[in-house]
Design a protein around this motif. Structure first.
Motif, short mmCIF file in Angstrom:
data_model
loop_
_atom_site.label_atom_id
_atom_site.label_comp_id
_atom_site.label_asym_id
_atom_site.label_seq_id
_atom_site.Cartn_x
_atom_site.Cartn_y
_atom_site.Cartn_z
N SER A 59 0.82 -1.21 0.00
CA SER A 59 0.00 0.00 0.00
C SER A 59 0.85 1.26 0.00
CB SER A 59 -0.93 0.00 1.22
OG SER A 59 -0.17 0.01 2.41
N ASN A 60 2.14 1.15 0.33
CA ASN A 60 3.04 2.30 0.29
C ASN A 60 3.97 2.16 -0.90
OD1 ASN A 60 4.07 4.72 1.18
ND2 ASN A 60 5.58 3.77 2.52
N ASP A 61 3.39 1.81 -2.05
CA ASP A 61 4.14 1.55 -3.27
C ASP A 61 5.01 2.73 -3.67
OD1 ASP A 61 2.32 -0.50 -5.65
OD2 ASP A 61 4.04 -0.90 -4.38
N ARG A 62 6.14 2.39 -4.26
CA ARG A 62 6.92 3.42 -4.92
C ARG A 62 6.45 3.48 -6.36
NH1 ARG A 62 11.42 6.41 -4.53
NH2 ARG A 62 12.47 6.92 -6.48
N LEU A 63 6.20 4.68 -6.84
CA LEU A 63 5.68 4.85 -8.19
C LEU A 63 6.83 4.79 -9.18
CD1 LEU A 63 3.21 5.52 -9.92
CD2 LEU A 63 3.74 7.93 -9.61
N SER A 64 6.71 3.90 -10.17
CA SER A 64 7.73 3.79 -11.21
C SER A 64 7.22 4.41 -12.49
CB SER A 64 8.09 2.32 -11.45
OG SER A 64 6.94 1.60 -11.82
N SER A 65 8.15 4.88 -13.31
CA SER A 65 7.79 5.57 -14.54
C SER A 65 7.22 4.61 -15.57
CB SER A 65 9.02 6.26 -15.13
OG SER A 65 8.73 6.79 -16.40
N ILE B 178 -1.51 9.32 -17.36
CA ILE B 178 -2.08 10.10 -16.26
C ILE B 178 -2.13 9.19 -15.04
CG2 ILE B 178 -4.10 11.35 -15.40
CD1 ILE B 178 -4.84 11.93 -18.33
N THR B 179 -1.42 9.57 -13.98
CA THR B 179 -1.37 8.76 -12.78
C THR B 179 -2.00 9.51 -11.61
OG1 THR B 179 0.66 7.63 -13.48
CG2 THR B 179 0.12 7.53 -11.15
N LEU B 180 -3.00 8.90 -10.99
CA LEU B 180 -3.61 9.42 -9.77
C LEU B 180 -2.90 8.77 -8.59
CD1 LEU B 180 -7.37 9.06 -10.81
CD2 LEU B 180 -5.82 10.97 -11.27
N VAL B 181 -2.39 9.57 -7.66
CA VAL B 181 -1.61 9.01 -6.56
C VAL B 181 -2.15 9.47 -5.22
CG1 VAL B 181 0.48 8.86 -7.96
CG2 VAL B 181 0.08 10.90 -6.58
N ALA B 182 -2.06 8.58 -4.24
CA ALA B 182 -2.38 8.94 -2.86
C ALA B 182 -1.17 9.63 -2.24
CB ALA B 182 -2.74 7.69 -2.07
N SER B 183 -1.39 10.32 -1.13
CA SER B 183 -0.33 11.13 -0.54
C SER B 183 0.83 10.31 0.00
CB SER B 183 -0.90 12.02 0.57
OG SER B 183 -1.53 11.23 1.55
N ASN B 184 0.60 9.02 0.34
CA ASN B 184 1.69 8.23 0.91
C ASN B 184 2.43 7.39 -0.11
OD1 ASN B 184 -0.56 6.61 0.55
ND2 ASN B 184 -0.03 5.21 2.20
N VAL B 185 2.12 7.55 -1.42
CA VAL B 185 2.89 6.87 -2.45
C VAL B 185 4.22 7.59 -2.62
CG1 VAL B 185 2.97 6.28 -4.90
CG2 VAL B 185 0.83 6.07 -3.64
N THR B 186 5.31 6.83 -2.64
CA THR B 186 6.63 7.44 -2.76
C THR B 186 7.09 7.44 -4.21
OG1 THR B 186 7.70 5.31 -2.33
CG2 THR B 186 7.25 6.72 -0.43
N GLY B 187 8.16 8.20 -4.48
CA GLY B 187 8.73 8.26 -5.82
C GLY B 187 7.96 9.14 -6.77
N THR B 188 7.20 10.11 -6.26
CA THR B 188 6.39 10.98 -7.11
C THR B 188 7.02 12.36 -7.26
OG1 THR B 188 5.07 11.86 -5.27
CG2 THR B 188 4.33 9.79 -6.27
N PHE B 189 6.54 13.11 -8.23
CA PHE B 189 6.95 14.51 -8.42
C PHE B 189 6.02 15.46 -7.68
CE2 PHE B 189 8.16 12.35 -12.44
CZ PHE B 189 9.54 12.46 -12.32
N VAL B 190 4.82 15.00 -7.34
CA VAL B 190 3.81 15.88 -6.76
C VAL B 190 4.02 16.03 -5.26
CG1 VAL B 190 2.08 15.47 -8.53
CG2 VAL B 190 2.25 13.90 -6.60
N THR B 191 3.56 17.16 -4.74
CA THR B 191 3.56 17.42 -3.31
C THR B 191 2.24 18.08 -2.95
OG1 THR B 191 4.50 19.65 -3.53
CG2 THR B 191 6.06 17.81 -3.35
N ALA B 192 1.99 18.28 -1.66
CA ALA B 192 0.77 18.94 -1.23
C ALA B 192 0.68 20.36 -1.80
CB ALA B 192 0.70 18.97 0.29
N ASP B 193 1.82 21.01 -1.96
CA ASP B 193 1.84 22.38 -2.50
C ASP B 193 1.76 22.39 -4.02
OD1 ASP B 193 2.03 23.51 0.03
OD2 ASP B 193 4.23 23.39 0.02
N ASN B 194 2.19 21.30 -4.65
CA ASN B 194 2.17 21.20 -6.11
C ASN B 194 1.52 19.87 -6.50
OD1 ASN B 194 3.89 23.63 -6.96
ND2 ASN B 194 5.23 22.58 -5.50
#
Length: 477
Positions: free
Chosen positions: A331-337, A409-425
């Motif tokens: 459930s805490n997957d690292r997102l791969s490209s 297009i990837t929808l991610v939850a806040s605890n997924v690691t390896g992402t470019f997105v943040t709460a501010d972006n």
């Protein structure tokens, strides 16, 4: 009369191990009917499976297992051990691709010989495995979108599970697992996509009229298990709520544009400078997400398996409709490209290699977006509730990859690691790959909004969450 040892035919070690297992299971059928590749694969033949044996099983009234034909493949595992097809490996490693296919087909009254169409189906799946390097495992599902026997049956898709009798076998050339093909209808496939294949297999085993504990496929079955047992739908919904969904990506028709949600309209035009549009348009191609498996390189294979035009169309459709489930349970997957290291869309799962990848310099361009407008066709849009309820709300990610090009297009939850997105972006485009951070609050709002999303919805349909600067338009297929 005796013959010199070099004249006697010696059964290859891998094949001998598989034959020995079959003889133990079917001691009264030492010489079953077989479909045989006339020209073997290593000699340039088109079919990767050397043999498909067909056994007769009388069934078991006590377990409600009907009489059936049992098909067993030989060729996805290493039969020879000399490198002619598969890389040679030790006996502590998988043999070849590590599995063989089986299929149990209900025997019709008065039927004295097995139909051969299941052998053609197994060869088509084997060609996909050899072409892509992707293996089929227990829990996977295959969208076929055509009656398995090319007739009028509702059984048009497949789930994969371990054969209940053959199981796994240790051979001198490595381990082999027997993966059984289970024919299912559209509603059962969709349930497996929304939840997981293993859960659906367990329900099929328990449902009267669905093949019994040995999962015998009945091409004449006219009712789904949701129709056979009114309690099944509730069990599936409970499973999704508890476990989430194992499906982490599908092919889709989708596009996006940076946009102010206050200005969203169903007919908004593409921003040509953005590279990706708010309306569906010709663009990059996508496949279902790869398995978390290492692909095998068959160096020196003489000739790859030939695929007929009909099979190419069918397998393309199979892949583009969301062929394989992803087995990642973390459930805490690292997102791969979804793209390779050279910036090209990964195409292991597709026979369509005609599209050109984007330049790597474009892929390295990362942009933070102030607002976002996504567009999906109806078939893709109907998976949005799954993406949110079955994935994001369980701390996972879900990817839509465009069938028309390299957009993802990837929808991610806040605890997924390896992402470019943040709460501010929360909206970030990395080349053609868009990531959308879906907060818990937004996920709940989206889940409630998508309760209106059905096949009968009036199109185009626009959903907006202005507080989150996000809009989604669903358009006709």
């Amino acid at each position: 009369m005796s013959f010199p040892p070099n004249i006697l035919s010696v059964t290859p070690p891998g094949l001998d191990s598989l034959y020995s297992l079959c003889r133990r299971v079917y001691p009264n059928q030492p010489n079953p009917l077989q479909v045989t590749a006339l020209v073997k694969y290593w000699l340039g033949g088109p079919d990767p499976l050397d043999y498909i044996s067909m056994y007769s099983h009388q069934g078991d009234a006590e377990t409600k297992t009907p009489a059936h034909w049992h098909y067993i493949s030989f060729g996805l595992s290493d039969l020879h051990g000399d490198g002619r097809v598969h890389e040679v490996s030790g006996n502590d490693s998988p043999s070849g691709f590590g599995f063989e296919l089986t299929f149990r087909l209900r025997r019709e009254p008065g039927e004295t010989s097995p139909p051969t169409w299941p052998a053609a189906l197994m060869q088509a799946l084997a060609k996909y495995v050899f072409q892509s390097g992707n293996i089929l495992c227990s829990g996977d599902h295959v969208s076929w979108h055509n009656a398995l026997d090319n007739g009028e049956s509702r059984i048009q898709h497949m789930l994969m599970t371990e054969d209940p009798v053959l199981g796994s076998l240790q051979t001198p050339l490595g381990q082999v697992t027997f993966i059984q093909i289970v024919g299912v209808c559209q509603e059962e496939l969709q349930a497996a996509q929304r939840w997981n294949g293993k859960g659906m297999i367990d329900i099929l085993k328990q449902t009267d009229g669905a093949g019994g504990p040995w999962l015998v496929t009945d091409m004449r079955r006219g009712e789904s298990i949701l129709e056979l047992d009114v309690c099944v739908q509730e069990e599936i919904e409970l499973g999704i709520e508890t476990d989430g969904s194992d499906l982490s990506g599908v092919s889709a028709r989708c596009s996006w544009v940076e946009s102010d949600p206050d200005q969203v309209s169903p007919c908004s035009t593409d921003n040509e400078d953005s590279g990706e549009g708010g309306n569906l348009k010709e663009g990059p191609a996508i496949k279902p997400e790869n398995h978390n498996q290492s692909t095998k390189s068959h160096v020196g294979s003489p000739i790859p398996p030939a695929v007929s035009e009909e099979e190419r169309i069918r397998i393309k459709s199979e892949l583009r409709k969301g062929l394989l489930s992803n087995r990642s349970k973390d459930s805490n997957d690292r997102l791969s490209s979804p793209f390779d290291s050279n910036g090209n869309s990964c195409r292991k799962n597709s026979f369509d290699d005609s599209s050109q990848g984007l330049e790597s310099t474009e892929l390295m361009r990362t942009r933070r977006l102030d607002g976002l407008h996504l567009t999906f066709n109806l078939e893709s849009g109907l998976l949005l509730p799954l993406a949110i309820r079955g994935r994001v709300q369980h701390g996972r990610h879900f990817t839509f990859k465009s069938v028309l090009g390299d957009t993802a297009i990837t929808l991610v939850a806040s605890n997924v690691t390896g992402t470019f997105v943040t709460a501010d972006n929360p909206f970030v485009a990395h080349g053609p790959w868009l990531q959308v951070l879906v907060s818990e609050d937004l996920a709940q709002q989206m889940s409630e909004s998508f309760e209106l999303l059905t096949n009968e919805i009036s199109l185009p349909k626009v959903f907006t969450w202005k507080g989150h600067k996000l809009a989604i338009t669903i358009v006709a297929d």
